[in-house]
Design an enzyme around this catalytic site. Structure first.
Site, short mmCIF file in Angstrom:
data_model
loop_
_atom_site.label_atom_id
_atom_site.label_comp_id
_atom_site.label_asym_id
_atom_site.label_seq_id
_atom_site.Cartn_x
_atom_site.Cartn_y
_atom_site.Cartn_z
N GLY A 36 0.83 -1.21 0.00
CA GLY A 36 0.00 0.00 0.00
C GLY A 36 0.87 1.26 0.00
O GLY A 36 0.68 2.17 -0.81
N HIS A 37 1.86 1.29 0.90
CA HIS A 37 2.77 2.43 0.94
C HIS A 37 3.50 2.58 -0.39
O HIS A 37 3.64 3.68 -0.92
CB HIS A 37 3.82 2.24 2.05
CG HIS A 37 3.27 2.17 3.44
ND1 HIS A 37 3.23 1.00 4.16
CD2 HIS A 37 2.74 3.12 4.25
CE1 HIS A 37 2.72 1.24 5.35
NE2 HIS A 37 2.40 2.51 5.43
N GLY A 147 -3.59 7.28 1.08
CA GLY A 147 -4.34 6.09 0.73
C GLY A 147 -5.81 6.26 1.08
O GLY A 147 -6.15 6.78 2.14
P1 AMP Z 1 0.43 4.66 7.61
O1 AMP Z 1 1.88 4.34 7.59
O2 AMP Z 1 -0.43 3.53 8.08
O3 AMP Z 1 0.13 5.96 8.29
O4 AMP Z 1 0.01 4.87 6.10
C1 AMP Z 1 0.69 5.80 5.29
C2 AMP Z 1 -0.10 6.03 4.05
O5 AMP Z 1 -0.30 4.78 3.37
C3 AMP Z 1 -1.51 6.58 4.34
O6 AMP Z 1 -1.83 7.56 3.35
C4 AMP Z 1 -2.37 5.37 4.20
O7 AMP Z 1 -3.70 5.67 3.82
C5 AMP Z 1 -1.66 4.63 3.10
N1 AMP Z 1 -2.05 3.21 3.11
C6 AMP Z 1 -2.09 2.36 4.17
N2 AMP Z 1 -2.55 1.15 3.81
C7 AMP Z 1 -2.83 1.24 2.47
C8 AMP Z 1 -3.34 0.32 1.50
N3 AMP Z 1 -3.65 -0.93 1.83
N4 AMP Z 1 -3.49 0.77 0.23
C9 AMP Z 1 -3.17 2.03 -0.11
N5 AMP Z 1 -2.67 2.95 0.75
C10 AMP Z 1 -2.50 2.56 2.03
#
Ligand code: AMP
Length: 291
Positions: A36-37, A147
């Protein structure tokens, strides 16, 4: 790839990019990268000259009983993955670097907050607003990538950029999923084997709700009820919420006649998982609500 840990060093780096008139794409994260990241970074790479990502587990956005201390971290692996994805710079500030003293100013979200995760995580989005305001000032990006898995967060970022006149374009990126449909998340590592199997029901339940809409059901209460039933029947998790609102305003709708979000949060033993779908009134999935 540059690894930058101080604001001063980052400001110097940014000034060299601005001198070249290059476009900066910025991907803020809390690290422990998964696909996702990486899909956010790839999207940024497609659209910008320089991609910068940040890794910062922001204490301000964690509640007292949440997982700040135990949030999964693996800096070396993250650096390697960012490098392989073609990121030019990773910003990894310490907590003291970003918050050298207790903040004197607090930003407060007053709309889009008392629903979904905002309701059960008081102060969470205020912490997000603070850290993003700082990061946006430090990095001065042209585009930022978020995301849609964290759809309420994306709606909050849209409000931050618009209300505060940041000269930044928000790009919402579609949720990256495992093969069976489970949304990728750093917190999936907390799931037991059985829970991992059940967790796919967040996605399946959303699909069930969407299908009702496609088949002509316009009453959100009926769709929410059906989604709750699917989750209760097929998982041992505890439902935190199943809710439906217009998007990105996150206001209740009586009848589905506009762009809406159907969103779920479920507590498993050690992980609270979230997922959502954003679709139009006919049930067609919207993949770019901010473009
Ligand atoms: P985090 O490290 O969890 O704060 O996420 C960092 C970024 O990655 C945020 O913009 C999240 O929305 C995005 N993100 C997390 N999981 C996913 C995913 N499965 N698909 C797409 N983007 C994601």
């Amino acid at each position: 790839m540059e690894i930058i840990r101080t604001i001063e060093e980052m400001k110097k780096y940014i000034s060299t990019i601005k001198l070249k008139n290059e476009q900066i794409g910025f991907v803020p994260t809390m690290g422990y990268f998964h696909k996702g990241h990486l899909s956010l970074m790839k999207e940024a790479k497609n659209q910008c000259d320089v991609v910068i990502t940040s890794i910062f587990v922001n204490p301000l956005q964690f509640g007292p009983n949440e997982d700040f201390e135990t949030y999964p971290r693996d800096e070396n692996r993250d650096i390697q993955l960012a490098k392989e994805t073609g990121v030019q710079a990773v910003f990894i500030p310490s907590v003291d670097e970003l918050y050298p003293r207790d903040p004197i100013i607090s930003l407060q979200l007053i709309e889009r907050t008392d629903v979904l995760c905002g309701r059960t995580r008081p102060g969470h989005f205020n912490g997000v607003l603070t850290v993003l305001t700082k990061l946006f000032h430090i990095i001065e990006p042209d585009r930022v990538y978020f995301g849609l898995k964290d759809a309420q967060q994306a709606a909050v970022v849209e409000a931050l950029i618009s209300d505060m006149n940041f000269p930044i374009q928000l790009v919402g990126v579609e949720t990256e999923r495992e093969e069976d449909g489970l949304a990728k998340s750093s917190r999936n590592v907390y799931l037991s084997g059985d829970e991992r199997k059940e967790a796919v029901w967040l996605y399946k339940a959303l699909e069930r709700g969407r299908k009702l809409l496609v088949d002509g059901e316009k009453n959100p209460a009926i769709i929410v009820k059906e989604v709750k039933n699917a989750l209760t029947k097929n998982t041992n998790g505890t439902i935190d919420y199943v809710e439906m609102y217009n998007y990105p305003d996150l206001k209740p709708v009586e009848r589905i006649d506009q762009q809406v979000i159907l969103a779920i949060a479920v507590h498993f033993t050690k992980a609270r998982l979230i997922d959502n779908m954003i679709f139009d009134e006919s049930g067609a999935i919207i993949r770019g609500p901010f473009s």
